[in-house]
Design an enzyme around this catalytic site. Structure first.
Site, PDB file in Angstrom:
ATOM      1  CB  VAL A   1      46.769  38.408  30.624  1.00 26.35           C
ATOM      2  CG1 VAL A   1      47.570  37.687  31.683  1.00 26.35           C
ATOM      3  CG2 VAL A   1      45.758  39.343  31.256  1.00 26.35           C
TER       4      VAL A   1
ATOM      5  CB  SER B   1      46.129  36.213  37.420  1.00 27.80           C
ATOM      6  OG  SER B   1      46.680  37.345  38.060  1.00 27.80           O
ATOM      7  CE  LYS B   2      40.317  40.573  35.399  1.00 35.12           C
ATOM      8  NZ  LYS B   2      39.087  40.616  34.651  1.00 35.12           N
ATOM      9  NE  ARG B   3      43.603  39.446  41.050  1.00 30.24           N
ATOM     10  CZ  ARG B   3      42.602  38.915  40.348  1.00 30.24           C
ATOM     11  NH1 ARG B   3      41.752  39.695  39.731  1.00 30.24           N
ATOM     12  NH2 ARG B   3      42.460  37.601  40.257  1.00 30.24           N
ATOM     13  NE  ARG B   4      50.096  35.599  39.456  1.00 27.42           N
ATOM     14  CZ  ARG B   4      49.237  34.782  40.052  1.00 27.42           C
ATOM     15  NH1 ARG B   4      49.057  34.860  41.345  1.00 27.42           N
ATOM     16  NH2 ARG B   4      48.583  33.878  39.365  1.00 27.42           N
TER      17      ARG B   4
END
Ligand code: GLU
Length: 461
Positions: A244, A238-241
């Site tokens: 990417v 995910s782009k938050r974690r």
């Protein structure tokens, strides 16, 4: 003769281009090229609130970086979903006129209340037979038929969905805009798409989309849903974690060829030897060989691939490739001369300046811990004095410089690493780095001696 297949890649320009998207694009690209087919790039830009033109440019640039070039004869596009809004609504109208869709004016609150009262989940077709026409505040819903929908998927085989668990889903919102499901199908249909290869997360949409295809009187495309990418904790990337964005890897000095090769191994394998040129992977790739299980996006493994690709480059090309990562104030020399000696350890191009920065600093910062350690032994200072003397007169090539050090090592009865530790710290500022004698050769006698004397002065000797 059967007509060549038409694949497509249909990203939404709502953020940085994701490595998972890149992998899906590459799978489609390999298939389109190896079958003599077409790769259509369709930008699904109908979410006006989240779209930005720079994201679209980012997609196009990222695709070009991984070799999916708009100049290739197999490439078509980019086409923009927003340009087809009339076709989406015309298809909705046909579905309505054909009895495959109906209007409904229930609000989400009313639906929730009624579902609760009747003990059902979701929308239970309450307006199916009310015969409502279009009007303000009304949505258009698809009339899901009884029975089952069998999706033929080249990765998963046949996947059967019981239609009774698919609610009469919305096709056109109450504000008159078509939903993603419908726009996506209508575009695939009007662009003549024969094969849809996309991420697994879209599989739940597929029976609904297949029903729309059929209701519009067309045979559905051949589907294929490729497994998601997960991180070390086996969570979906995910782009938050996670890191990417493909652009970020590019900017950190990963090579496009290494990235392409690594991405192709996520969910598929080119055989026992995983490092393969694109030309081989393109011909060998088969959806039938794609795994079902989630694929681990392993940055360490990507680093190993990148290192392997770096080592396949010759020194000149590698030097050229590293130049954009050098600080602006640096000239290409002595960096270029050092390339043969630093290449073995590089995992990314961006690491290159760090390996030689001591050469560009007139007085390299010496890290205290390395200094203390190098000069702690009794022999260190006298040995360094001998080095400084011998290096005034000996030939200046790495073999001689090493031979001189070996003589001293015997005289002082220490190993070569210990004998050269003080010289290394004095010249490079740290205790680990590129091969010392090669670095001295490149740096030259004057500068090397200047640094050795600076260290001797600091030691008061
Ligand atoms: N725009 C969709 C996405 O980016 C594409 C869905 C599809 O490939 O059908 O997820």
């Amino acid at each position: 003769m059967s007509t060549p297949p038409r694949y497509r890649f249909a990203p939404s320009p709502t953020g940085f281009f994701h490595v998972g998207g890149a992998r899906t694009a590459l799978f489609n690209w390999a298939l389109a090229r190896s079958t003599g087919g077409t790769f259509v790039l369709r930008i699904e830009d109908t979410d006006e609130a989240r779209n930005k033109p720079e994201w679209t440019q980012g997609i196009i640039d990222s695709l070009a970086w991984i070799g999916i070039s708009a100049d290739d004869p197999h490439f078509e596009g980019p086409l923009f979903q927003s340009a087809y809004a009339d076709a989406h609504l015309a298809a909705a109208q046909r579905l309505y006129e054909g009895g495959h869709a109906y209007y409904c004016e229930m609000t989400p609150d009313e639906i929730q209340t009624l579902a609760k009262a009747e003990g059902v989940t979701g929308y239970a077709g309450w307006s199916r037979d009310l015969g409502l026409g279009p009007g303000a505040g009304r949505v258009l819903r698809f009339r899901v038929p009884d029975g089952a929908t069998v999706v033929r998927d080249q990765v998963r085989g046949e996947v059967e969905f019981d239609n009774s668990v698919i609610e009469d889903f919305v096709l056109v919102r109450s504000n008159g805009t078509p939903v993603f499901l419908l726009a996506n199908v209508v575009d695939d249909m009007s662009m003549g798409i024969t094969n849809v290869v996309r991420a697994e997360e879209h599989l739940p949409n597929t029976p609904k989309q297949q029903l729309i295809w059929q209701a519009l009187g067309h045979a559905p495309p051949v589907w294929a849903h490729v497994p998601v990418l997960v991180n070390e904790q086996r969570k979906k990337l995910s782009k938050r974690r996670d890191k990417v964005a493909l652009e970020q890897y590019r900017d950190e000095g990963y090579l496009a060829d290494a990235m392409v090769n690594y991405l192709m191994t996520l969910g598929w394998s080119p055989g026992e030897q995983e490092i393969q040129p694109w030309s081989v992977m393109e011909q060998a790739f088969r959806l039938e060989d794609v795994n079902l299980s989630p694929a681990f996006f392993d940055i360490k493994k990507l680093g190993a691939f990148n290192g392997a690709y770096i080592r396949m480059m010759n020194n000149d090309d590698l030097g050229d490739a590293c130049l954009p990562w050098l600080p602006e104030s640096w000239g290409p020399e002595p960096f270029r001369s050092m390339v043969p000696f630093i290449r073995e350890r590089l995992k990314t191009l961006a690491e290159a300046p760090d390996a030689v920065d001591f050469m560009y600093a007139s007085d390299p910062e010496i890290d205290d811990a390395s200094w203390d350690k190098a000069f702690a032994p009794d022999y260190a200072l006298p040995l360094l004095r001998h080095v400084a003397e011998a290096y005034v007169v000996c030939d200046w090539d790495h073999a001689t410089l090493k031979a001189v050090m070996e003589e001293l090592m015997e005289r002082f009865e220490v190993k070569l690493g210990k004998a050269s530790a003080a010289t290394r710290v004095a010249v490079t500022g740290r205790s680990v780095g590129p091969p010392l004698f090669e670095a001295l050769e490149v740096m030259g006698r004057d500068e090397s001696l200047r640094r050795l004397h600076a260290a001797l002065n600091r030691l008061g000797g």
